[in-house]
Write an enzyme that holds these catalytic residues in place. Sequence first.
Site, PDB file in Angstrom:
ATOM      1  N   GLU A 284     -40.826 -39.527 -19.522  1.00  9.93           N
ATOM      2  CA  GLU A 284     -40.302 -39.283 -18.176  1.00  9.93           C
ATOM      3  C   GLU A 284     -40.979 -40.229 -17.185  1.00  9.93           C
ATOM      4  OE1 GLU A 284     -38.541 -35.066 -17.829  1.00  9.93           O
ATOM      5  OE2 GLU A 284     -40.624 -34.978 -17.216  1.00  9.93           O
TER       6      GLU A 284
ATOM      7  N   HIS B 201     -46.471 -32.172 -17.704  1.00  2.00           N
ATOM      8  CA  HIS B 201     -45.388 -32.621 -16.826  1.00  2.00           C
ATOM      9  C   HIS B 201     -45.988 -33.352 -15.616  1.00  2.00           C
ATOM     10  CE1 HIS B 201     -41.984 -32.557 -14.087  1.00  2.00           C
ATOM     11  NE2 HIS B 201     -41.229 -32.376 -15.157  1.00  2.00           N
TER      12      HIS B 201
HETATM   13  P1  PGA Z   1     -35.145 -34.275 -13.008  1.00  2.00           P
HETATM   14  O1  PGA Z   1     -36.489 -33.656 -13.588  1.00  2.00           O
HETATM   15  O2  PGA Z   1     -34.095 -34.150 -14.060  1.00  2.00           O
HETATM   16  O3  PGA Z   1     -34.865 -33.451 -11.794  1.00  2.00           O
HETATM   17  O4  PGA Z   1     -35.440 -35.695 -12.678  1.00  2.00           O
HETATM   18  C1  PGA Z   1     -36.884 -33.897 -14.901  1.00  2.00           C
HETATM   19  C2  PGA Z   1     -38.069 -33.036 -15.223  1.00  2.00           C
HETATM   20  O5  PGA Z   1     -38.669 -32.460 -14.325  1.00  2.00           O
HETATM   21  O6  PGA Z   1     -38.436 -32.895 -16.384  1.00  2.00           O
END
Ligand code: PGA
Length: 255
Positions: A166, A91
Site C-alpha cells: 500500500e 497499516h
Molecule cells: P483506501 O484505503 O482504499 O481508502 O485508499 C486502503 C487501506 O486503508 O487499506
Amino acid sequence: MKYIIANLKMNPEKREDMEGWMKQFRAAAVERDGTHVIACPPFIWLPLVASHNTVAVGAQDVFWEQKGPYTGEVSPSMLRSVGCDYVIVGHSERRALGETNEIIRKKIKAALQAGLKVILAVGESARANERGTLEREIGPAVEEQLAGALSGISRTKLGNLLIAYEPLWAVGSGTADTPEDALKAALFIRKCVSKITGAHARAQEVPVLYGGSVTSKNAASFLEEEALQGVLVGNASLDAREFLKIVEAGSNHSY
Ligand code: PGA
C-alpha cells in the site's frame, strides 16, 4: 485464489449500518469462483460480522500480549474467540500514530502464535518534484519495513502471512498506483521476504495484495495480474454494493 479484503477503518458508526452492510452479502455469492472475502470492521463489530457467517473476519489491529493488565488492548486469543481468522498489522494509518517496526514485529509474532493469519501492510511514501510528478523509491523503505517486521519469524509460519503493498500516497488519496508498478512491487516484496527469512520457496507462495484507492472501476486491472493475489480496499468498501462489485471483479480473474 484472489483475496478481496474490506478495511472499514473507523466505520460504520451505528450497529444497524453494520447489520445493513452484512445483509448485502449472500454466502453463496461470496465464496464461489476462487475468491476469498475478508471483512475487517472495528473491534466492536467483529462478533456481529462473524455471526453472519458469510465472509471471513479480520481485525484491524491487535495487541502483542496474550494476557495481562493492558487497559484498552485486545489480545490475539480474544480475536480468535470471537471468530476472527485474520488481522491487519502495520497499516500506514497506525504507523502514522506511532507504531514502529519493533511493535509491528511483536504483534505479528503474537498473532501468528495464536493462530491468526496476518495481513502485513507495507508501502513507501513519495514526494512531488519541481515538475509536480511523484518521486518514489520503493526499494529501501519497503525492504526496511519488511526486515523490521519479519526478522525472526519462523519459516513454518510463512503460510499464515499475507502482505498488502500500500504506497502511502495512494491510501485514501483517490489516486491508485498503476498495476504495472504494483506488480513490480509484489515481485520485489517476495524477493525481500526470501532474503529476510531464507525460505526461498515459501516466500514465493506468500500472497501479495495491492491496496490504495482501489475502486470498482480499477479493481479488475489489479486483479488480472497473476502475481497479485488480491486487493485491500478502504474507502470503497464502506458502500457494500461498491465492494460487491470489486468482489465480482475478483471472481472474474481468479484461477
Ligand atoms: P483506501 O484505503 O482504499 O481508502 O485508499 C486502503 C487501506 O486503508 O487499506
